[in-house]
Motif scaffolding. Structure first.
Motif, PDB file in Angstrom:
ATOM      1  N   MET A   1      -1.407  -8.692 -19.020  1.00  0.00           N
ATOM      2  CA  MET A   1      -1.853  -8.848 -17.443  1.00  0.00           C
ATOM      3  C   MET A   1      -0.689  -9.491 -16.433  1.00  0.00           C
ATOM      4  N   LEU A   2      -0.202 -10.448 -16.875  1.00  0.00           N
ATOM      5  CA  LEU A   2       0.762 -11.044 -16.327  1.00  0.00           C
ATOM      6  C   LEU A   2       2.104  -9.955 -16.015  1.00  0.00           C
ATOM      7  N   LEU A   3       2.410  -9.339 -17.018  1.00  0.00           N
ATOM      8  CA  LEU A   3       3.413  -8.398 -16.759  1.00  0.00           C
ATOM      9  C   LEU A   3       3.156  -7.031 -15.666  1.00  0.00           C
ATOM     10  N   LEU A   4       2.008  -6.720 -15.886  1.00  0.00           N
ATOM     11  CA  LEU A   4       1.678  -5.773 -14.705  1.00  0.00           C
ATOM     12  C   LEU A   4       1.411  -6.378 -13.477  1.00  0.00           C
ATOM     13  N   LEU A   5       0.843  -7.612 -13.300  1.00  0.00           N
ATOM     14  CA  LEU A   5       0.855  -8.264 -11.794  1.00  0.00           C
ATOM     15  C   LEU A   5       2.246  -8.584 -11.464  1.00  0.00           C
ATOM     16  N   TRP A   6       3.051  -8.868 -12.269  1.00  0.00           N
ATOM     17  CA  TRP A   6       4.371  -9.129 -11.685  1.00  0.00           C
ATOM     18  C   TRP A   6       5.038  -8.040 -11.428  1.00  0.00           C
ATOM     19  N   ILE A   7       4.931  -6.845 -12.149  1.00  0.00           N
ATOM     20  CA  ILE A   7       5.312  -5.632 -11.599  1.00  0.00           C
ATOM     21  C   ILE A   7       4.837  -4.933 -10.356  1.00  0.00           C
ATOM     22  N   GLU A   8       3.405  -5.153 -10.396  1.00  0.00           N
ATOM     23  CA  GLU A   8       2.977  -4.875  -9.117  1.00  0.00           C
ATOM     24  C   GLU A   8       3.383  -5.585  -7.652  1.00  0.00           C
TER      25      GLU A   8
ATOM     26  N   GLU B   1       7.301  -8.753  -3.354  1.00  0.00           N
ATOM     27  CA  GLU B   1       7.483 -10.079  -2.954  1.00  0.00           C
ATOM     28  C   GLU B   1       8.613 -10.812  -3.688  1.00  0.00           C
ATOM     29  N   TYR B   2       9.429 -10.202  -4.171  1.00  0.00           N
ATOM     30  CA  TYR B   2      10.520 -10.656  -5.163  1.00  0.00           C
ATOM     31  C   TYR B   2      11.662 -11.515  -4.292  1.00  0.00           C
TER      32      TYR B   2
ATOM     33  N   LYS C   1      -2.368 -16.866  -4.344  1.00  0.00           N
ATOM     34  CA  LYS C   1      -3.333 -16.364  -4.488  1.00  0.00           C
ATOM     35  C   LYS C   1      -3.655 -14.763  -4.034  1.00  0.00           C
ATOM     36  N   GLU C   2      -2.630 -14.627  -3.205  1.00  0.00           N
ATOM     37  CA  GLU C   2      -2.620 -13.286  -2.336  1.00  0.00           C
ATOM     38  C   GLU C   2      -1.928 -12.313  -3.109  1.00  0.00           C
ATOM     39  N   ARG C   3      -1.234 -12.696  -4.460  1.00  0.00           N
ATOM     40  CA  ARG C   3      -0.790 -11.699  -5.282  1.00  0.00           C
ATOM     41  C   ARG C   3      -1.894 -10.886  -5.757  1.00  0.00           C
ATOM     42  N   TRP C   4      -3.069 -11.588  -5.934  1.00  0.00           N
ATOM     43  CA  TRP C   4      -4.199 -10.658  -6.397  1.00  0.00           C
ATOM     44  C   TRP C   4      -4.418  -9.549  -5.644  1.00  0.00           C
ATOM     45  N   GLN C   5      -4.336  -9.820  -4.024  1.00  0.00           N
ATOM     46  CA  GLN C   5      -4.528  -8.769  -3.199  1.00  0.00           C
ATOM     47  C   GLN C   5      -3.500  -7.823  -3.414  1.00  0.00           C
ATOM     48  N   VAL C   6      -2.333  -7.955  -3.674  1.00  0.00           N
ATOM     49  CA  VAL C   6      -1.358  -6.880  -3.850  1.00  0.00           C
ATOM     50  C   VAL C   6      -1.755  -6.149  -5.084  1.00  0.00           C
ATOM     51  N   ALA C   7      -2.223  -6.773  -6.174  1.00  0.00           N
ATOM     52  CA  ALA C   7      -2.675  -6.135  -7.278  1.00  0.00           C
ATOM     53  C   ALA C   7      -3.825  -4.998  -6.998  1.00  0.00           C
ATOM     54  N   GLY C   8      -4.789  -5.676  -5.971  1.00  0.00           N
ATOM     55  CA  GLY C   8      -5.905  -4.613  -5.318  1.00  0.00           C
ATOM     56  C   GLY C   8      -5.353  -3.542  -4.630  1.00  0.00           C
ATOM     57  N   LEU C   9      -4.338  -3.821  -3.865  1.00  0.00           N
ATOM     58  CA  LEU C   9      -3.552  -2.812  -2.965  1.00  0.00           C
ATOM     59  C   LEU C   9      -3.079  -1.567  -3.975  1.00  0.00           C
ATOM     60  N   SER C  10      -2.459  -2.099  -5.152  1.00  0.00           N
ATOM     61  CA  SER C  10      -1.523  -1.071  -6.120  1.00  0.00           C
ATOM     62  C   SER C  10      -2.578  -0.344  -6.775  1.00  0.00           C
TER      63      SER C  10
ATOM     64  N   TYR D   1       0.855  -7.524   5.194  1.00  0.00           N
ATOM     65  CA  TYR D   1       0.513  -6.167   4.625  1.00  0.00           C
ATOM     66  C   TYR D   1      -0.639  -6.359   3.525  1.00  0.00           C
ATOM     67  N   LYS D   2      -0.702  -7.626   3.006  1.00  0.00           N
ATOM     68  CA  LYS D   2      -1.911  -7.715   2.044  1.00  0.00           C
ATOM     69  C   LYS D   2      -3.230  -7.671   2.692  1.00  0.00           C
ATOM     70  N   ARG D   3      -3.236  -7.695   4.028  1.00  0.00           N
ATOM     71  CA  ARG D   3      -4.685  -7.636   4.881  1.00  0.00           C
ATOM     72  C   ARG D   3      -4.783  -6.287   4.810  1.00  0.00           C
TER      73      ARG D   3
END
Length: 519
Positions: free
Chosen positions: A1-8, A12-13, A91-100, A405-407
């Motif tokens: 899960m951590l790897l997938l979240l970081w790739i997605e 934000e790097y 917390k907004e990183r989870w929104q990026v996961a949702g977008l992906s 863009y997370k919006r």
């Protein structure tokens, strides 16, 4: 899960590396280090899990070495710490996961079905083996009626194991087959409904092609078709608006060489005479200081050009924008206490813009200070707001918003598009994210990666509903045929083994019976 979240969250790097630089004072690709660490931990854990599965498959008891036990505990601890930090501070990183997921879900669906087909082999093998065991035990029960009750309990447990393994597999498979009914990806639509390609605002120019917030960077953005230019403005102590992003000069100038004791000082406390002497480009050509890990190598001509860059003034940028008829949007940094323009900095910037004679409609005015004065002195400026309600925008008579863009998550800002609000997203660097913005009919994006995104002529991962329907049904049909074939293969193989065992047992019984008759 951590790897997938970081790739997605690769978009934000840079921000992650920048925040880490602010804390450590040392520029390093910490984001890539974290990605590599997550990849190594995932590979190690997966390999250990695979070896354990194979050993169990062969009936070999597992003896986990102490080193592996310690490493596994460290892996769990690191993952928990990283996920806690992400949940607490990003917390907004989870929104990026949702977008992906919105754009990759059709392909995740196909990948998941492929995984289930692969898993059907050991599942079918185990279920068929349990079935053979049940049949063999039933056969033996006829020869030992005394243990009938005990055997029945064993058979019940074996049937329970079959249900415990087979039912979840079947339910997961059915959910995957029906998953497309719940997929609502913006990139699955008819071609005629696809909106125009979003236009670009060069974020601090083109910071992958030239040193950020320098004239070279802005000129590169213009060369690659930027619709507008984005920057950040400070005001020097002697009232000159200049372009700078950070709240000190360490990262993007040679202040440490020229005046190291002032490296951490706010840029607004320097006079322009001193600021104009600083070099703002040499850092960019140093491999250890390059801002983006995926930058293309610079030509020798561009390296020489970068070496000679200095901090530009707002007037310099306006001259370029006026000449090329490009829009300008900027964040205006409020001067610190004790600065002479602490309360009048907006008026100074407005006077510089008006003095440049640039067409007023080319200015996207984002600052919120002293709005009455700005509207009175420059009624032609296009007023831009942040992410506020549609009602608030209507009251302010504003039809442009500049939002993170997370919006886009979860509904793609549909209400704002329905209200005919012009939407600019920042900061969009990844092609998949730009494709999502394109499919969502976003008007413009602010980007660091204009060199790549400007070359896209069609959104990635776009497909029509009919194409996806065909792909969905084809994948389901093929996977069903494969899974049925695998189950039939294992069932027949175990049935043959059962018959062979019965035949050998019958021949053994016949042989022992004939010997008894002789005796």
């Amino acid at each position: 899960m951590l790897l997938l979240l970081w790739i997605e969250t690769s978009n934000e790097y840079f921000n992650f590396d920048w925040v880490t630089f602010l804390g450590t004072g040392y520029w390093f690709f910490w984001s890539i280090f974290a990605l590599s660490l997550a990849g190594i931990l995932t590979a190690y854990s997966s390999l250990l899990l695979l070896l354990g599965f194979l050993l169990l498959w062969e009936g070999i008891e597992l003896y986990l070495h102490l080193c592996h036990k310690i490493l596994i505990l460290l892996v769990i601890l690191l993952c928990v710490i990283f996920l806690f930090i992400i949940c607490k501070f990003w917390k907004e990183r989870w929104q990026v996961a949702g977008l992906s997921l919105q754009i990759f879900s059709p392909y995740i669906h196909l990948f998941s079905i492929t995984v289930m087909v692969i898993l059907s082999w050991p599942v079918a093998f185990y279920l068929a083996r349990l079935e053979r065991e049940v049949r063999m035990r039933r056969y033996r029960m006829t020869h030992s009626e005394k243990k009938r009750l005990k055997k029945c309990n064993v058979i019940t447990r074996l049937r329970g194991l079959q249900v415990a393994v087979g039912l979840p597999f079947l339910l997961i498979l059915l959910c995957l087959y029906l998953m497309p009914l719940g997929i609502n990806s913006p990139c699955i639509q008819e071609k005629e409904n696809l909106g125009p390609k979003p236009t670009f605002f060069g974020h601090r120019g083109a910071p992958m092609l030239g040193p950020e917030n320098t004239m070279m960077s802005f000129e590169k953005a213009v060369e690659h078709g930027a619709h507008g230019l984005e920057t950040d403005i400070f005001l020097s102590y002697d009232h000159v608006p200049f372009l700078m992003h950070d709240f000190d000069l360490r990262r993007t100038t040679n202040i440490r060489e020229v005046q190291p004791e002032s490296a951490f000082q706010n840029p607004a406390f320097f006079n322009w005479d001193f600021l104009s002497t600083l070099n703002a480009g040499k850092w960019f050509i140093k491999p250890e200081l390059r801002p983006f890990y995926n930058m293309k190598p610079l030509s020798e001509a561009d390296k020489e050009r970068a070496r000679n860059q200095s901090i530009p003034t707002l007037a310099d940028l306006l001259t370029l924008a006026k000449k090329e008829r490009k829009f300008v949007i900027f964040d205006l940094r409020s001067p610190p206490p004790k600065h002479p323009l602490r309360h009048t900095f907006v008026r100074q910037v407005v006077s510089v813009i008006l003095a440049s004679k640039i067409e007023q409609h080319l200015i996207f005015w984002l600052p919120t200070h002293d709005m009455r004065y700005v509207r009175a002195m420059a009624p032609g400026f296009q007023q831009v707001d942040r992410f506020v309600s549609i009602e608030t925008l209507a009251k302010k008579n504003i039809s442009i918003i500049n939002v993170d863009y997370k919006r886009l998550f979860p509904n793609g800002l549909r209400d704002y598009k329905a209200a005919n609000i012009h939407i600019n997203l920042y900061t969009v660097n990844e092609p998949w994210l730009f494709s999502l913005a394109w499919c969502s009919r976003i008007n413009s994006v602010t980007t660091d990666n204009i060199g790549i995104l400007s070359q896209l002529n069609h959104p990635h991962f776009f497909m029509t509903p009919r194409s996806y329907m065909f792909m969905w049904l084809l994948a389901d049909i093929i996977s069903v045929l494969f899974i049925i074939t695998i189950f039939c293969f294992h069932w027949r193989r175990e049935t043959k083994k059962e018959k062979l065992l019965e035949t050998s047992r019958n021949s053994t019984d016949t042989h022992s019976g004939s010997e008894n008759e002789k005796d």
